[in-house]
Design a protein around this motif. Structure first.
Motif, mmCIF file in Angstrom:
data_model
loop_
_atom_site.group_PDB
_atom_site.id
_atom_site.type_symbol
_atom_site.label_atom_id
_atom_site.label_comp_id
_atom_site.label_asym_id
_atom_site.label_seq_id
_atom_site.Cartn_x
_atom_site.Cartn_y
_atom_site.Cartn_z
ATOM 1 N N UNK A 195 0.855 -1.186 0.000
ATOM 2 C CA UNK A 195 0.000 0.000 0.000
ATOM 3 C C UNK A 195 0.889 1.234 0.000
ATOM 4 N N UNK A 196 0.743 2.106 -1.012
ATOM 5 C CA UNK A 196 1.587 3.302 -1.064
ATOM 6 C C UNK A 196 1.138 4.356 -0.057
ATOM 7 N N UNK A 197 2.022 5.294 0.233
ATOM 8 C CA UNK A 197 1.622 6.413 1.092
ATOM 9 C C UNK A 197 0.612 7.297 0.354
ATOM 10 N N UNK A 198 -0.109 8.152 1.079
ATOM 11 C CA UNK A 198 -1.054 9.060 0.416
ATOM 12 C C UNK A 198 -0.355 9.885 -0.666
ATOM 13 N N UNK A 199 -1.066 10.107 -1.761
ATOM 14 C CA UNK A 199 -0.483 10.807 -2.909
ATOM 15 C C UNK A 199 -0.256 12.287 -2.609
ATOM 16 N N UNK A 200 0.980 12.691 -2.758
ATOM 17 C CA UNK A 200 1.393 14.095 -2.704
ATOM 18 C C UNK A 200 2.562 14.222 -3.657
ATOM 19 N N UNK A 201 2.777 15.401 -4.234
ATOM 20 C CA UNK A 201 3.895 15.557 -5.167
ATOM 21 C C UNK A 201 5.220 15.113 -4.545
ATOM 22 N N UNK A 202 5.927 14.247 -5.255
ATOM 23 C CA UNK A 202 7.243 13.805 -4.834
ATOM 24 C C UNK A 202 7.281 12.647 -3.864
ATOM 25 N N UNK A 203 6.143 12.256 -3.292
ATOM 26 C CA UNK A 203 6.123 11.195 -2.289
ATOM 27 C C UNK A 203 6.392 9.820 -2.911
ATOM 28 N N UNK A 204 5.715 9.511 -4.016
ATOM 29 C CA UNK A 204 5.876 8.171 -4.601
ATOM 30 C C UNK A 204 7.295 7.890 -5.097
ATOM 31 N N UNK A 205 7.973 8.833 -5.748
ATOM 32 C CA UNK A 205 9.364 8.535 -6.132
ATOM 33 C C UNK A 205 10.253 8.215 -4.925
ATOM 34 N N UNK A 206 10.095 8.943 -3.832
ATOM 35 C CA UNK A 206 10.890 8.661 -2.629
ATOM 36 C C UNK A 206 10.526 7.291 -2.055
ATOM 37 N N UNK A 207 9.239 6.981 -2.038
ATOM 38 C CA UNK A 207 8.783 5.705 -1.487
ATOM 39 C C UNK A 207 9.302 4.537 -2.330
ATOM 40 N N UNK A 208 9.172 4.638 -3.652
ATOM 41 C CA UNK A 208 9.641 3.582 -4.548
ATOM 42 C C UNK A 208 11.151 3.392 -4.383
ATOM 43 N N UNK A 209 11.877 4.492 -4.260
ATOM 44 C CA UNK A 209 13.325 4.406 -4.042
ATOM 45 C C UNK A 209 13.622 3.678 -2.722
ATOM 46 N N UNK A 210 12.843 3.974 -1.680
ATOM 47 C CA UNK A 210 13.072 3.344 -0.378
ATOM 48 C C UNK A 210 12.826 1.837 -0.420
ATOM 49 N N UNK A 211 12.017 1.386 -1.375
ATOM 50 C CA UNK A 211 11.755 -0.046 -1.543
ATOM 51 C C UNK A 211 12.896 -0.757 -2.257
ATOM 52 N N UNK A 212 13.795 0.014 -2.859
ATOM 53 C CA UNK A 212 14.910 -0.567 -3.596
ATOM 54 C C UNK A 212 14.590 -0.856 -5.050
ATOM 55 N N UNK A 213 13.471 -0.351 -5.532
ATOM 56 C CA UNK A 213 13.104 -0.579 -6.935
ATOM 57 C C UNK A 213 13.998 0.249 -7.852
ATOM 58 N N UNK A 214 14.365 -0.342 -8.976
ATOM 59 C CA UNK A 214 15.184 0.362 -9.962
ATOM 60 C C UNK A 214 14.450 0.558 -11.275
ATOM 61 N N UNK A 215 13.252 -0.035 -11.380
ATOM 62 C CA UNK A 215 12.431 0.090 -12.584
ATOM 63 C C UNK A 215 10.984 0.284 -12.156
ATOM 64 N N UNK A 216 10.275 1.167 -12.869
ATOM 65 C CA UNK A 216 8.836 1.336 -12.703
ATOM 66 C C UNK A 216 8.194 1.091 -14.059
ATOM 67 N N UNK A 217 7.177 0.244 -14.072
ATOM 68 C CA UNK A 217 6.394 0.032 -15.285
ATOM 69 C C UNK A 217 5.027 0.644 -15.030
ATOM 70 N N UNK A 218 4.602 1.546 -15.933
ATOM 71 C CA UNK A 218 3.355 2.275 -15.735
ATOM 72 C C UNK A 218 2.592 2.414 -17.042
ATOM 73 N N UNK A 219 1.309 2.692 -16.897
ATOM 74 C CA UNK A 219 0.502 3.007 -18.070
ATOM 75 C C UNK A 219 0.754 4.446 -18.472
ATOM 76 N N UNK A 220 0.694 5.319 -17.487
ATOM 77 C CA UNK A 220 0.946 6.724 -17.729
ATOM 78 C C UNK A 220 1.527 7.372 -16.496
ATOM 79 N N UNK A 221 2.256 8.455 -16.714
ATOM 80 C CA UNK A 221 2.888 9.172 -15.609
ATOM 81 C C UNK A 221 3.196 10.582 -16.065
ATOM 82 N N UNK A 222 2.949 11.541 -15.192
ATOM 83 C CA UNK A 222 3.246 12.928 -15.502
ATOM 84 C C UNK A 222 4.737 13.171 -15.671
#
Length: 110
Positions: free
Chosen positions: A39-66
């Motif tokens: 479960x990701x943290x609540x959406x706020x600008x810049x939160x998800x990139x920091x969270x994904x980095x903290x998980x150790x992920x090096x790749x994100x696969x998405x449908x769309x992204x700003x």
């Protein structure tokens, strides 16, 4: 390697920033080792990139992204693939690992 994928109902979710679940797919020696549902943290600008980095992920696969989110991921050295089809995380990662992942238009650009 760890791959983060936003999901809804077990498949890739089109809207990256507003999902209730992420799949974190662990890859070892070119094979999927396990998949975690997080479960990701609540959406706020810049939160998800920091969270994904903290998980150790090096790749994100998405449908769309700003563009701003893509830039924040790039600054952290995380590769972003957009325009992926709405498939299961395991299928997407398997296709990515075999260089057969079909990506296309960033769905946030439309």
């Amino acid at each position: 390697m760890k791959v983060a994928i936003p999901v809804a109902e077990g498949k890739l979710a089109v809207h990256f920033g507003h999902v209730q679940e992420f799949a974190l797919v662990h890859v070892k020696e070119g094979r999927i080792e396990k998949t975690e549902s997080l479960t990701p943290p609540p959406h706020e600008p810049g939160v998800l990139p920091r969270w994904v980095e903290s998980l150790g992920a090096t790749v994100v696969i998405a449908g769309g992204m700003g563009h701003k989110a893509q830039q924040l991921f790039a600054e952290k050295g995380i590769r972003v693939l957009t325009g992926a089809p709405c498939e299961t995380p395991e299928l997407l990662v398997t296709q990515f690992l075999s260089n057969n992942l079909q990506t296309g238009i960033n769905l946030c650009d439309h």
